[in-house]
Design an enzyme around this catalytic site. Sequence first.
Site, PDB file in Angstrom:
ATOM      1  N   GLU A  55      33.380   9.552  33.481  1.00 33.51           N
ATOM      2  CA  GLU A  55      34.137   8.949  34.840  1.00 33.51           C
ATOM      3  C   GLU A  55      33.069   8.680  35.853  1.00 33.51           C
ATOM      4  OE1 GLU A  55      37.199   8.362  34.672  1.00 33.51           O
ATOM      5  OE2 GLU A  55      37.861   9.366  33.004  1.00 33.51           O
TER       6      GLU A  55
HETATM    7  C1  FAD Z   1      34.054  13.589  25.463  1.00 32.10           C
HETATM    8  C2  FAD Z   1      34.029  12.391  25.971  1.00 32.10           C
HETATM    9  C3  FAD Z   1      34.957  11.724  26.177  1.00 32.10           C
HETATM   10  C4  FAD Z   1      34.790  10.141  26.891  1.00 32.10           C
HETATM   11  N1  FAD Z   1      35.865   9.537  27.092  1.00 32.10           N
HETATM   12  C5  FAD Z   1      35.788   8.296  27.279  1.00 32.10           C
HETATM   13  C6  FAD Z   1      36.954   7.375  27.578  1.00 32.10           C
HETATM   14  O1  FAD Z   1      38.141   7.688  27.342  1.00 32.10           O
HETATM   15  N2  FAD Z   1      36.805   5.984  27.883  1.00 32.10           N
HETATM   16  C7  FAD Z   1      35.463   5.634  27.970  1.00 32.10           C
HETATM   17  O2  FAD Z   1      35.524   4.486  28.308  1.00 32.10           O
HETATM   18  N3  FAD Z   1      34.538   6.261  27.939  1.00 32.10           N
HETATM   19  C8  FAD Z   1      34.606   7.513  27.519  1.00 32.10           C
HETATM   20  N4  FAD Z   1      33.341   8.243  27.298  1.00 32.10           N
HETATM   21  C9  FAD Z   1      32.202   7.828  27.546  1.00 32.10           C
HETATM   22  C10 FAD Z   1      31.627   8.242  28.963  1.00 32.10           C
HETATM   23  O3  FAD Z   1      32.318   7.370  30.163  1.00 32.10           O
HETATM   24  C11 FAD Z   1      30.136   7.859  29.037  1.00 32.10           C
HETATM   25  O4  FAD Z   1      29.555   8.873  28.211  1.00 32.10           O
HETATM   26  C12 FAD Z   1      29.473   7.999  30.455  1.00 32.10           C
HETATM   27  O5  FAD Z   1      29.885   6.685  30.991  1.00 32.10           O
HETATM   28  C13 FAD Z   1      27.826   8.162  30.653  1.00 32.10           C
HETATM   29  O6  FAD Z   1      27.430   6.976  29.614  1.00 32.10           O
HETATM   30  P1  FAD Z   1      26.404   7.209  28.574  1.00 32.10           P
HETATM   31  O7  FAD Z   1      26.786   8.463  27.538  1.00 32.10           O
HETATM   32  O8  FAD Z   1      25.738   5.936  28.126  1.00 32.10           O
HETATM   33  O9  FAD Z   1      25.114   7.957  29.480  1.00 32.10           O
HETATM   34  P2  FAD Z   1      24.117   6.985  30.143  1.00 32.10           P
HETATM   35  O10 FAD Z   1      24.418   5.663  30.922  1.00 32.10           O
HETATM   36  O11 FAD Z   1      22.929   6.682  29.185  1.00 32.10           O
HETATM   37  O12 FAD Z   1      23.387   7.844  31.349  1.00 32.10           O
HETATM   38  C14 FAD Z   1      22.552   9.196  30.715  1.00 32.10           C
HETATM   39  C15 FAD Z   1      21.976   9.749  31.924  1.00 32.10           C
HETATM   40  O13 FAD Z   1      21.203   8.675  32.755  1.00 32.10           O
HETATM   41  C16 FAD Z   1      21.684   8.474  34.171  1.00 32.10           C
HETATM   42  N5  FAD Z   1      21.251   7.150  34.340  1.00 32.10           N
HETATM   43  C17 FAD Z   1      22.024   6.092  33.697  1.00 32.10           C
HETATM   44  N6  FAD Z   1      21.686   4.747  34.349  1.00 32.10           N
HETATM   45  C18 FAD Z   1      20.836   5.323  35.312  1.00 32.10           C
HETATM   46  C19 FAD Z   1      20.197   4.569  36.438  1.00 32.10           C
HETATM   47  N7  FAD Z   1      20.271   3.026  36.492  1.00 32.10           N
HETATM   48  N8  FAD Z   1      19.499   5.375  37.317  1.00 32.10           N
HETATM   49  C20 FAD Z   1      19.256   6.516  37.132  1.00 32.10           C
HETATM   50  N9  FAD Z   1      19.971   7.120  36.253  1.00 32.10           N
HETATM   51  C21 FAD Z   1      20.643   6.779  35.483  1.00 32.10           C
HETATM   52  C22 FAD Z   1      23.039   9.063  34.072  1.00 32.10           C
HETATM   53  O14 FAD Z   1      23.170   9.613  35.212  1.00 32.10           O
HETATM   54  C23 FAD Z   1      22.655  10.441  33.117  1.00 32.10           C
HETATM   55  O15 FAD Z   1      22.628  11.451  33.575  1.00 32.10           O
HETATM   56  C24 FAD Z   1      33.569   9.475  27.047  1.00 32.10           C
HETATM   57  C25 FAD Z   1      32.263  10.509  26.677  1.00 32.10           C
HETATM   58  C26 FAD Z   1      32.442  11.825  26.361  1.00 32.10           C
HETATM   59  C27 FAD Z   1      31.266  12.540  26.186  1.00 32.10           C
END
Ligand code: FAD
Length: 250
Positions: free
Chosen positions: A93
Amino acid sequence: MLMTQKSLIEAMRAIIYVEAESIDLARHHPDPEMREVREDFVELLTPIAKAWCTDMGVEVASLTIQIFGGMGYIEESGAPQHFRDSRIAPIYEGTNGIQAMDLVGRKLPMKGGAVVTEFLSIIATLDPVLLRGGAQLGPIRSNLADALTKLADTTYWIMKQGMEDPRDALAGASPYLRMFSLVTAGWLMAKQAIAAKQALDAGEGDRAFLEAKLATAVFFCENILPAATSLAPAVTAGYATTMAVPVDQL
Ligand SMILES: Cc1cc2nc3c(=O)[nH]c(=O)nc-3n(C[C@H](O)[C@H](O)[C@H](O)COP(=O)(O)OP(=O)(O)OC[C@H]3O[C@@H](n4cnc5c(N)ncnc54)[C@H](O)[C@@H]3O)c2cc1C
């Protein structure tokens, strides 16, 4: 540890109630001006409600493990499951890092800074009410005033610096969100303390509950809120050190 948990939970609930009330009023208040004010509130407080409350959820769950010691760590106690379940909330979220950048990059500039300025001035209006509360509310008043002054200074620094070099403002976004959240929580704990004291003075309500409410608010403002002022140097440090170490040296 138990008081830390209790005060954090009460502060989180208060933030979420205010956010929920604002969502209702933004949608259903008969006065369009009031709907707009509350919509601004919702926008400003969404990153606070999401990011701080989920970070604190992890902290509270982690404290549960600590409270039970070795028994807390092992799977049979049930505590590790709560810790693991709470750990996802800062990630999905909108990761909490992204929420912090939303606060700094999109929410502070709303209406040229007028929304955040109005919010800070609402918190300041509590000071004379706390003063009238006497010695019992004294520690709440002094700690809230210190934290609010620091937050206001830091907010103006971020808004000014954000226009000059957004990298400086964004590098401090996460500590700034925490600082903002602590002050918001302190404000709402202060409001609860005032309400509890008024009921106690009037001899109304459940005495034990109200005394615990008051003591919890004082505990929060003495033990947890002061971290807000110590975050200011991290917010205003700028991006140079954050980016100084090359990626291959990390
Ligand atoms: C159990 C689970 C359920 C989920 N359910 C859903 C769902 O129902 N629908 C859906 O759409 N998604 C879902 N997700 C996905 C979830 O929304 C993403 O995991 C989340 O948006 C984070 O994206 P990411 O995992 O690619 O992390 P990343 O975007 O790679 O982030 C990794 C880290 O880098 C930091 N970061 C990223 N970009 C920047 C920046 N520009 N500057 C500084 N720091 C940064 C972030 O804050 C984070 O700490 C789910 C994930 C999990 C684990």
